[in-house]
Design an enzyme around this catalytic site. Structure first.
Site, mmCIF file in Angstrom:
data_model
loop_
_atom_site.group_PDB
_atom_site.id
_atom_site.type_symbol
_atom_site.label_atom_id
_atom_site.label_comp_id
_atom_site.label_asym_id
_atom_site.label_seq_id
_atom_site.Cartn_x
_atom_site.Cartn_y
_atom_site.Cartn_z
ATOM 1 N N GLN A 129 37.897 36.851 27.633
ATOM 2 C CA GLN A 129 38.346 37.062 29.010
ATOM 3 C C GLN A 129 39.671 37.814 29.063
ATOM 4 O O GLN A 129 40.698 37.283 28.651
ATOM 5 C CB GLN A 129 38.532 35.697 29.687
ATOM 6 C CG GLN A 129 39.032 35.773 31.118
ATOM 7 C CD GLN A 129 39.280 34.390 31.711
ATOM 8 O OE1 GLN A 129 39.534 33.440 30.979
ATOM 9 N NE2 GLN A 129 39.202 34.275 33.010
ATOM 10 N N GLY A 130 39.650 39.023 29.597
ATOM 11 C CA GLY A 130 40.867 39.826 29.712
ATOM 12 C C GLY A 130 41.394 39.829 31.133
ATOM 13 O O GLY A 130 41.256 40.825 31.851
ATOM 14 N N TYR A 131 41.979 38.728 31.553
ATOM 15 C CA TYR A 131 42.572 38.618 32.889
ATOM 16 C C TYR A 131 44.099 38.702 32.812
ATOM 17 O O TYR A 131 44.718 39.606 33.338
ATOM 18 C CB TYR A 131 42.181 37.273 33.535
ATOM 19 C CG TYR A 131 40.903 37.266 34.319
ATOM 20 C CD1 TYR A 131 39.815 38.049 33.977
ATOM 21 C CD2 TYR A 131 40.755 36.419 35.414
ATOM 22 C CE1 TYR A 131 38.643 38.006 34.702
ATOM 23 C CE2 TYR A 131 39.583 36.367 36.149
ATOM 24 C CZ TYR A 131 38.531 37.158 35.800
ATOM 25 O OH TYR A 131 37.369 37.107 36.514
ATOM 26 N N SER A 132 44.715 37.687 32.125
ATOM 27 C CA SER A 132 46.176 37.534 32.192
ATOM 28 C C SER A 132 46.902 38.668 31.495
ATOM 29 O O SER A 132 46.423 39.227 30.505
ATOM 30 C CB SER A 132 46.593 36.224 31.535
ATOM 31 O OG SER A 132 45.916 35.154 32.110
ATOM 32 N N SER A 164 41.901 33.930 24.807
ATOM 33 C CA SER A 164 41.346 32.899 23.927
ATOM 34 C C SER A 164 40.154 33.440 23.162
ATOM 35 O O SER A 164 39.290 34.111 23.747
ATOM 36 C CB SER A 164 40.881 31.689 24.742
ATOM 37 O OG SER A 164 41.953 31.133 25.439
ATOM 38 N N GLU A 247 34.334 29.056 35.836
ATOM 39 C CA GLU A 247 35.164 28.595 34.730
ATOM 40 C C GLU A 247 35.132 27.072 34.632
ATOM 41 O O GLU A 247 35.291 26.502 33.571
ATOM 42 C CB GLU A 247 36.612 29.082 34.950
ATOM 43 C CG GLU A 247 37.489 28.974 33.748
ATOM 44 C CD GLU A 247 38.822 29.723 33.913
ATOM 45 O OE1 GLU A 247 39.614 29.673 32.992
ATOM 46 O OE2 GLU A 247 39.050 30.346 34.963
ATOM 47 N N SER A 384 47.438 26.700 37.002
ATOM 48 C CA SER A 384 48.446 25.677 36.668
ATOM 49 C C SER A 384 48.460 24.579 37.746
ATOM 50 O O SER A 384 47.914 24.758 38.844
ATOM 51 C CB SER A 384 49.825 26.332 36.581
ATOM 52 O OG SER A 384 50.243 26.722 37.880
ATOM 53 N N GLU A 386 50.840 23.619 39.617
ATOM 54 C CA GLU A 386 51.494 24.046 40.861
ATOM 55 C C GLU A 386 50.524 24.874 41.708
ATOM 56 O O GLU A 386 50.462 24.726 42.933
ATOM 57 C CB GLU A 386 52.754 24.888 40.556
ATOM 58 C CG GLU A 386 53.916 24.099 39.983
ATOM 59 C CD GLU A 386 53.735 23.769 38.498
ATOM 60 O OE1 GLU A 386 52.841 24.360 37.843
ATOM 61 O OE2 GLU A 386 54.471 22.915 37.981
HETATM 62 C C1 LIG Z 1 45.411 27.571 26.200
HETATM 63 C C2 LIG Z 1 45.358 28.744 27.137
HETATM 64 C C3 LIG Z 1 44.292 29.610 27.090
HETATM 65 C C4 LIG Z 1 44.250 30.714 27.929
HETATM 66 N N1 LIG Z 1 43.188 31.578 27.832
HETATM 67 C C5 LIG Z 1 43.169 32.690 28.585
HETATM 68 C C6 LIG Z 1 42.135 33.665 28.415
HETATM 69 O O1 LIG Z 1 41.229 33.497 27.584
HETATM 70 N N2 LIG Z 1 42.159 34.791 29.164
HETATM 71 C C7 LIG Z 1 43.134 35.008 30.100
HETATM 72 O O2 LIG Z 1 43.064 36.037 30.772
HETATM 73 N N3 LIG Z 1 44.148 34.121 30.296
HETATM 74 C C8 LIG Z 1 44.194 32.975 29.548
HETATM 75 N N4 LIG Z 1 45.214 32.063 29.696
HETATM 76 C C9 LIG Z 1 46.320 32.395 30.614
HETATM 77 C C10 LIG Z 1 46.385 31.526 31.846
HETATM 78 O O3 LIG Z 1 45.395 31.885 32.771
HETATM 79 C C11 LIG Z 1 47.816 31.699 32.404
HETATM 80 O O4 LIG Z 1 48.706 31.134 31.469
HETATM 81 C C12 LIG Z 1 47.979 31.028 33.740
HETATM 82 O O5 LIG Z 1 47.265 31.699 34.728
HETATM 83 C C13 LIG Z 1 49.468 30.948 34.144
HETATM 84 O O6 LIG Z 1 50.038 32.206 34.098
HETATM 85 P P1 LIG Z 1 51.390 32.488 33.305
HETATM 86 O O7 LIG Z 1 51.273 31.896 31.955
HETATM 87 O O8 LIG Z 1 51.686 33.941 33.428
HETATM 88 O O9 LIG Z 1 52.519 31.648 34.082
HETATM 89 P P2 LIG Z 1 53.226 32.070 35.437
HETATM 90 O O10 LIG Z 1 52.195 32.485 36.423
HETATM 91 O O11 LIG Z 1 54.333 33.007 35.141
HETATM 92 O O12 LIG Z 1 53.820 30.682 35.924
HETATM 93 C C14 LIG Z 1 55.036 30.139 35.392
HETATM 94 C C15 LIG Z 1 55.326 28.850 36.154
HETATM 95 O O13 LIG Z 1 55.521 29.129 37.556
HETATM 96 C C16 LIG Z 1 54.641 28.370 38.362
HETATM 97 N N5 LIG Z 1 54.228 29.175 39.518
HETATM 98 C C17 LIG Z 1 53.742 30.444 39.480
HETATM 99 N N6 LIG Z 1 53.433 30.834 40.729
HETATM 100 C C18 LIG Z 1 53.708 29.812 41.553
HETATM 101 C C19 LIG Z 1 53.582 29.606 42.967
HETATM 102 N N7 LIG Z 1 53.100 30.562 43.770
HETATM 103 N N8 LIG Z 1 53.944 28.403 43.466
HETATM 104 C C20 LIG Z 1 54.430 27.411 42.667
HETATM 105 N N9 LIG Z 1 54.573 27.559 41.332
HETATM 106 C C21 LIG Z 1 54.216 28.732 40.783
HETATM 107 C C22 LIG Z 1 53.471 28.053 37.444
HETATM 108 O O14 LIG Z 1 52.780 26.890 37.870
HETATM 109 C C23 LIG Z 1 54.161 27.855 36.114
HETATM 110 O O15 LIG Z 1 54.692 26.551 36.031
HETATM 111 C C24 LIG Z 1 45.291 30.943 28.881
HETATM 112 C C25 LIG Z 1 46.371 30.062 28.937
HETATM 113 C C26 LIG Z 1 46.426 28.974 28.075
HETATM 114 C C27 LIG Z 1 47.606 28.044 28.168
#
Ligand SMILES: Cc1cc2nc3c(=O)[nH]c(=O)nc-3n(C[C@H](O)[C@H](O)[C@H](O)COP(=O)(O)OP(=O)(O)OC[C@H]3O[C@@H](n4cnc5c(N)ncnc54)[C@H](O)[C@@H]3O)c2cc1C
Length: 419
Positions: A129-132, A164, A247, A384, A386
């Site tokens: 999955q290439g989202y983040s 992942s 998902e 997350s 939040e």
């Molecule tokens: C084990 C694991 C596997 C993963 N696998 C994949 C994968 O296969 N493919 C993929 O594409 N992604 C994957 N991810 C990424 C995952 O989708 C992101 O980590 C997630 O969406 C959070 O984004 P971020 O890490 O950029 O944190 P951020 O979005 O930067 O958030 C940082 C903090 O700010 C808070 N926050 C952000 N926005 C708000 C808001 N509007 N209101 C209140 N709080 C807020 C968040 O809750 C968090 O605590 C994976 C992540 C993990 C941990």
């Protein structure tokens, strides 16, 4: 909520149990009892058995290569597999079958279905999955990985992160920015991109457990055919949201069982350590028991809706929030019970960085410490805590939305304003 299953459930349950008895060794304790290399080997051969016997992709109709199970049968299959401690597919099938497979079935053209679906089932195409991206996680709409058309091909440049099992995949579904001049959600396209080409580089990220289960993926003039768009060009946001709905998968059926098995192991650990008469430990174990029971009822409520033909809506965020926050607490209790042993974990680590250790895993300190690391990730991936609370507040409770900018600006102007 109806916590009982109709009478026909028993007959199908027996059928699944007979299948499991036929294909698993008599002394089978669950995949967690195997060592790490054996887990890989078992998962490969188990997937092949599921494909051959028509148990793979349990929600897919027969004409598309699935087993054509009813909703009730899908639930029972998931429950019995969970109880037996065997997976519903291979390591990447959460991406291949559950996410992109289901999304292609919903949004794909006939040609795309004919091409990709059999290759997913055979295991020839393995997906990630290439989202983040580094600047697009919770705010996924901000993504900046660019794709431009060059004749009959899309040319992709940019970076994904936290991919992942990307190192095990040969295809990636990738959200790309195809029009930077329109508001951010309107210029995104959902592309299917082969990974075995020079323009795609997968770099592993080392986790605190020492494993590398996820990756950075870099695109440098990577190419995919023009027709590998799912949905409309610049209409990828709706496709992306459909996929996120898939998902969550079978969680409502399997997670309550999975957390019950884990809690039973924790009680055994407390007994081994002779602390079950300590009122503070008893209090925390009782708290965990009540949470697992509440999860069981939350799961049954979702299942009742599913069996009545309703797809989960935003309220399913309650379940994600509940299990992920619970898991941090229960694994913290395990670490507290282990005391100093948790600082020098030994024995078998969990084979995966997601959720609990596998059923049948030995009650080793490494198993619990690994599960406690996994629990930290659980409140981040798939939305997350939040973000779940925002969704529940806005879409379920009807609270006022977060304030947004007055007029939507183009993605490009938005980027300029941020920098
Ligand atoms: C084990 C694991 C596997 C993963 N696998 C994949 C994968 O296969 N493919 C993929 O594409 N992604 C994957 N991810 C990424 C995952 O989708 C992101 O980590 C997630 O969406 C959070 O984004 P971020 O890490 O950029 O944190 P951020 O979005 O930067 O958030 C940082 C903090 O700010 C808070 N926050 C952000 N926005 C708000 C808001 N509007 N209101 C209140 N709080 C807020 C968040 O809750 C968090 O605590 C994976 C992540 C993990 C941990």
């Amino acid at each position: 909520m109806d916590p009982t299953y109709p009478p026909e459930a028993d007959a199908y349950r027996e059928k699944v149990q007979a299948f499991l008895a036929e294909h698993l060794p008599a002394d089978w304790k669950g995949i967690g009892a195997l060592d790490r290399l054996e887990v890989e080997e078992f998962t490969r051969s188990w997937r092949a058995i599921l494909a051959e016997r028509g148990y793979l992709a349990s929600s897919w109709p027969k004409e598309l290569g699935g087993p054509g199970l009813s909703a009730l049968e899908q639930v029972i299959l998931a429950e019995e597999f969970q109880r037996a401690g065997v997976p519903l597919g291979g390591t990447n099938d959460v991406f291949s079958i559950q996410m992109v497979g289901n999304t292609i079935l919903q949004w794909g053209t006939d040609e795309q279905k004919r091409h990709f679906i059999p290759r997913i089932l055979s295991g020839e195409d393995i997906w990630c999955q290439g989202y983040s991206e580094p600047n697009a996680g919770s705010d996924l709409g901000n993504l900046g990985c660019r794709a431009t058309l060059d004749g009959d091909e899309w040319v992709i440049n940019g970076q994904k992160i936290w991919t992942s099992a990307g190192h095990l995949a040969n295809w990636i579904f990738v959200l790309t920015r195809t029009d930077p001049e329109v508001p951010k959600h309107k210029g995104i396209t959902f592309l299917l991109c082969p990974m075995d080409q020079p323009g795609v580089e997968v770099r592993p990220i080392k986790m605190m457990s020492g494993d590398s289960e996820f990756n950075e993926v870099f695109f440098s003039d990577a190419r995919c055919p023009k027709e590998n768009v799912i949905g409309e060009v610049n209409g990828g946001w709706a496709v992306a949201m459909t996929l996120l709905g898939y998902e969550r998968g079978e969680a409502a059926a399997t997670f309550p069982l999975m957390f019950r098995t884990e809690l039973d192991r924790l009680v055994a650990l407390a007994q081994e350590r002779g602390v079950t008469t300590d009122p503070r430990v008893r209090q925390r174990l009782a708290w965990c028991h009540s949470k697992v029971e509440i999860m069981r009822y939350l799961g049954l409520r979702s299942l009742t809706q599913f069996l009545n033909g309703h797809q989960p809506g935003p309220e399913s965020g309650t379940f994600k929030l509940y299990w992920s926050e619970y898991h941090r607490e229960v694994t913290q209790l395990a670490v507290d019970l282990l005391g100093a042993d948790a600082m020098t974990p030994s024995g078998r680590w969990p084979a995966s960085s997601f959720q609990t250790d596998d059923p049948g895993a030995p009650n080793d300190s490494a198993s619990w410490v690994g599960a406690s690391y996994n629990a930290r990730a659980g409140t981040i991936y798939a939305g997350s805590s939040e973000i779940q609370r925002n969704i529940l507040g806005e879409m379920v409770l009807g609270l006022p939305k977060e304030p947004k900018g007055a007029t939507p600006v183009s993605w490009r102007d938005d980027q300029a304003a941020r920098s």
